[in-house]
Write a protein that holds these residues in place. Structure first.
Motif, PDB file in Angstrom:
ATOM      1  N   GLN A 181      43.716   1.706 -17.060  1.00 53.75           N
ATOM      2  CA  GLN A 181      44.747   2.025 -16.075  1.00 53.75           C
ATOM      3  C   GLN A 181      45.925   2.770 -16.696  1.00 53.75           C
ATOM      4  O   GLN A 181      46.656   3.458 -15.990  1.00 53.75           O
ATOM      5  N   ASP A 182      46.104   2.626 -17.987  1.00 46.62           N
ATOM      6  CA  ASP A 182      47.244   3.244 -18.667  1.00 46.62           C
ATOM      7  C   ASP A 182      46.823   4.337 -19.639  1.00 46.62           C
ATOM      8  O   ASP A 182      47.580   4.706 -20.543  1.00 46.62           O
ATOM      9  N   GLU A 219      39.729  15.885 -16.980  1.00 46.74           N
ATOM     10  CA  GLU A 219      38.765  15.350 -16.020  1.00 46.74           C
ATOM     11  C   GLU A 219      39.271  14.169 -15.204  1.00 46.74           C
ATOM     12  O   GLU A 219      38.604  13.755 -14.258  1.00 46.74           O
ATOM     13  N   ARG A 220      40.423  13.617 -15.566  1.00 46.28           N
ATOM     14  CA  ARG A 220      40.856  12.394 -14.879  1.00 46.28           C
ATOM     15  C   ARG A 220      42.203  12.546 -14.186  1.00 46.28           C
ATOM     16  O   ARG A 220      42.773  11.571 -13.709  1.00 46.28           O
ATOM     17  N   GLY A 221      42.723  13.743 -14.130  1.00 43.35           N
ATOM     18  CA  GLY A 221      43.902  13.997 -13.316  1.00 43.35           C
ATOM     19  C   GLY A 221      45.247  13.706 -13.959  1.00 43.35           C
ATOM     20  O   GLY A 221      46.276  13.816 -13.286  1.00 43.35           O
ATOM     21  N   ARG A 249      51.014  10.330 -14.348  1.00 42.46           N
ATOM     22  CA  ARG A 249      49.778   9.661 -13.953  1.00 42.46           C
ATOM     23  C   ARG A 249      49.050  10.456 -12.860  1.00 42.46           C
ATOM     24  O   ARG A 249      49.664  11.294 -12.178  1.00 42.46           O
ATOM     25  N   PRO A 250      47.765  10.198 -12.661  1.00 38.58           N
ATOM     26  CA  PRO A 250      47.021  10.907 -11.616  1.00 38.58           C
ATOM     27  C   PRO A 250      47.612  10.742 -10.220  1.00 38.58           C
ATOM     28  O   PRO A 250      47.463  11.628  -9.368  1.00 38.58           O
ATOM     29  N   ASP A 251      48.296   9.607  -9.971  1.00 42.60           N
ATOM     30  CA  ASP A 251      48.888   9.398  -8.644  1.00 42.60           C
ATOM     31  C   ASP A 251      50.296   9.973  -8.531  1.00 42.60           C
ATOM     32  O   ASP A 251      50.978   9.759  -7.524  1.00 42.60           O
ATOM     33  N   GLY A 252      50.753  10.696  -9.563  1.00 42.95           N
ATOM     34  CA  GLY A 252      52.058  11.334  -9.524  1.00 42.95           C
ATOM     35  C   GLY A 252      53.191  10.530 -10.114  1.00 42.95           C
ATOM     36  O   GLY A 252      54.316  11.039 -10.241  1.00 42.95           O
ATOM     37  N   ARG A 253      52.935   9.278 -10.493  1.00 42.90           N
ATOM     38  CA  ARG A 253      53.998   8.452 -11.079  1.00 42.90           C
ATOM     39  C   ARG A 253      54.228   8.853 -12.531  1.00 42.90           C
ATOM     40  O   ARG A 253      53.281   9.186 -13.245  1.00 42.90           O
ATOM     41  N   PRO A 254      55.473   8.813 -12.993  1.00 42.93           N
ATOM     42  CA  PRO A 254      55.729   9.121 -14.409  1.00 42.93           C
ATOM     43  C   PRO A 254      55.177   8.025 -15.302  1.00 42.93           C
ATOM     44  O   PRO A 254      55.185   6.842 -14.945  1.00 42.93           O
TER      45      PRO A 254
END
Length: 481
Positions: free
Chosen positions: A63-64, A424-426, A442-447
């Protein structure tokens, strides 16, 4: 009560203890408190081992942006590599030995005891340690870790002598470790029969009979023979490349210091004009690469957004830095650079302007790779410590689609796992053109919580801390390769 509530209570108790001044207590209270607190620390370490085991089982490190619990602990808990390994080892061996876990939870043994037994399990096999659990655990409750280590070493030696152990199990115990201790390297290993015989024969070949006046001990003569063997392999070009570069000792030093160290004429130190040009005529040697940096003597750069990776003091005469070690004495720097391949790295004194190759190359050539490793000795992902020799070079602005140059200003060192994360993982990387700092999104846009990752400066890696609160969210511009 859930875990959050329990942890909250624990945090409150610890905070209360932190404000308690032991100077206000009587002698008996201080003595009893020290023992009680150490017991609590052992119990807390046992609880951490349980949580670490669950964390590892669920692979929450993914996750990190990490692929191992040890690497995650190094990055997020700011642990050293050995300390992180000890935490994961404790999680594994306590699952293997329930009686050890019970003693750990009760505070009857500490983390050193557990780590020692865990190391033994890794070296001799889980079944051997399980068979000896009824001996090791009671012993750990009453002796110090050093005494327990002696018992574990005896168990290890007996296991290695056991002729009934299948050959494949014996072979699985092989290994070599190289670790730094102060100003020396410590070498330890367990070799299989063939490799050990080869090493002994090679050492004998490089260790002729001592002549009169040779006062070296046998161990010192074997050390020097090993050094001769390594130099022979590297000088004959037999060693494979690592990260696209053949093995070598890399030095980074200002030209002014290089000239001063190699001026044996007795004349004054070289002038600024002389120091700006590397001396010619040095005989090539595959064993060492010296990268003289003009430091303060370099000409100003037209590229204002270059990544700084070496900042020289005003006199441009700071000590030489050896890759993987740090600053070294002048006498060692002089000897290593005496017969070396010279690769000039023209660096601005303020922002460290690096070598530029533009779009002449798609892949990173060895000369540029060395320059890149001088700035990025490790993976530039915040908190990652994978050495550059195991990593890839990554174009921040993609070479084909976005016409990115193959220059140090557009390249970073990334380990294979984090290279895959970007492609490959955004995950996205952003480089600050003024500082050269790398931040991650992060892939979801979070720093990303860790960072920024900073370039190497003055021969040392600066970085790993949390970003300043006013930096905001990292973005990907240009898009990752």
């Amino acid at each position: 009560m859930g875990a959050d509530g329990v942890v909250g209570q624990l945090t409150g108790v610890v905070a209360s203890m932190a404000v308690l001044d032991p100077e206000t207590l009587d002698d008996q209270s201080v003595r009893e408190s020290v023992l009680a607190l150490l017991g609590c620390a052992n119990q807390l370490d046992a609880v951490i081992a349980r949580f670490t085991r669950t964390f590892d089982d669920r692979k929450l490190f993914h996750q990190d942006g990490y692929n191992k619990t040890t690497l995650w602990l190094e990055a997020y808990a700011r642990l050293s590599g050995p300390a992180a390994s000890a935490r994961v080892r404790a999680a594994g061996v306590t699952r293997l030995l329930p009686k050890l876990e019970a003693a750990f939870v009760a505070g009857e043994v500490d983390a050193e005891h557990v780590n020692r037994i865990g190391l033994t399990a890794e070296r001799v096999g889980a079944d051997v340690v399980q068979d000896a659990e009824d001996i090791l655990v009671p012993l750990a409750k009453i002796v110090d870790p050093d005494t327990l280590r002696s018992a574990c070493n005896y168990l290890r030696d007996e296991a290695l002598r056991d002729k009934s152990t299948p050959p494949d199990r014996q072979y699985a115990r092989r290994g070599v470790t190289v670790s730094r201790i102060n100003d020396m390297w410590h070498l330890a290993g367990l070799l299989d029969a063939e490799t050990g015989t080869l090493l002994r024969e090679a050492l004998d070949a490089f260790s002729p009979a001592p002549i009169q006046g040779d006062d070296r001990s046998p161990a010192q003569r074997r050390h020097d023979a090993l050094a001769d063997m390594l130099n022979a392999v590297m000088n004959n070009g037999k060693a494979p490349t690592s990260g696209g570069v053949r093995p070598h000792i890399g030095l980074l030093m200002p030209v002014r210091r290089y000239v001063d160290l190699h001026d044996h004429s007795g004349r004054p130190a070289a002038s600024d004009e002389t120091a700006a040009t590397p001396p010619a005529g040095a005989a090539p040697s595959p064993g060492a690469d010296a990268a003289p940096s003009p430091g303060a003597d370099a000409a100003p750069s037209s590229g204002a957004d270059e990544v700084p990776f070496f900042r020289a003091p005003a006199d441009g005469n700071e000590p030489a830095v050896m890759d993987g070690w740090g600053p070294i004495p002048d006498d060692l720097a002089s000897r290593l650079s005496c017969d070396a391949i010279l690769q000039p790295l023209l660096l601005h004194p303020d922002n460290g302007v690096p070598l530029k190759l533009g779009r002449a190359y798609r892949n990173t050539p060895p000369a540029l790779r060395r320059t890149l490793a001088a700035r990025d000795p490790e993976c530039r992902w915040p908190g990652c410590r994978i050495p550059a020799s195991w990593c890839d070079s990554h174009h921040l602005r993609e070479w084909v689609r976005h016409h990115g140059d193959t220059d140090v200003s557009n390249l970073v060192i990334l380990c294979r796992y984090h290279h895959v994360c970007v492609h490959e993982r955004g995950w996205a990387m952003d480089r600050d053109p003024d500082t050269g700092w790398i931040t991650i999104t992060r892939p979801d846009g979070r720093p990303y919580e860790l960072g920024p990752s900073r370039p190497k400066v003055d021969g040392f890696r600066r970085g790993g801390g949390r970003p300043p609160p006013d930096r905001g969210t990292a973005t990907s511009d240009p898009p990752p390769e």
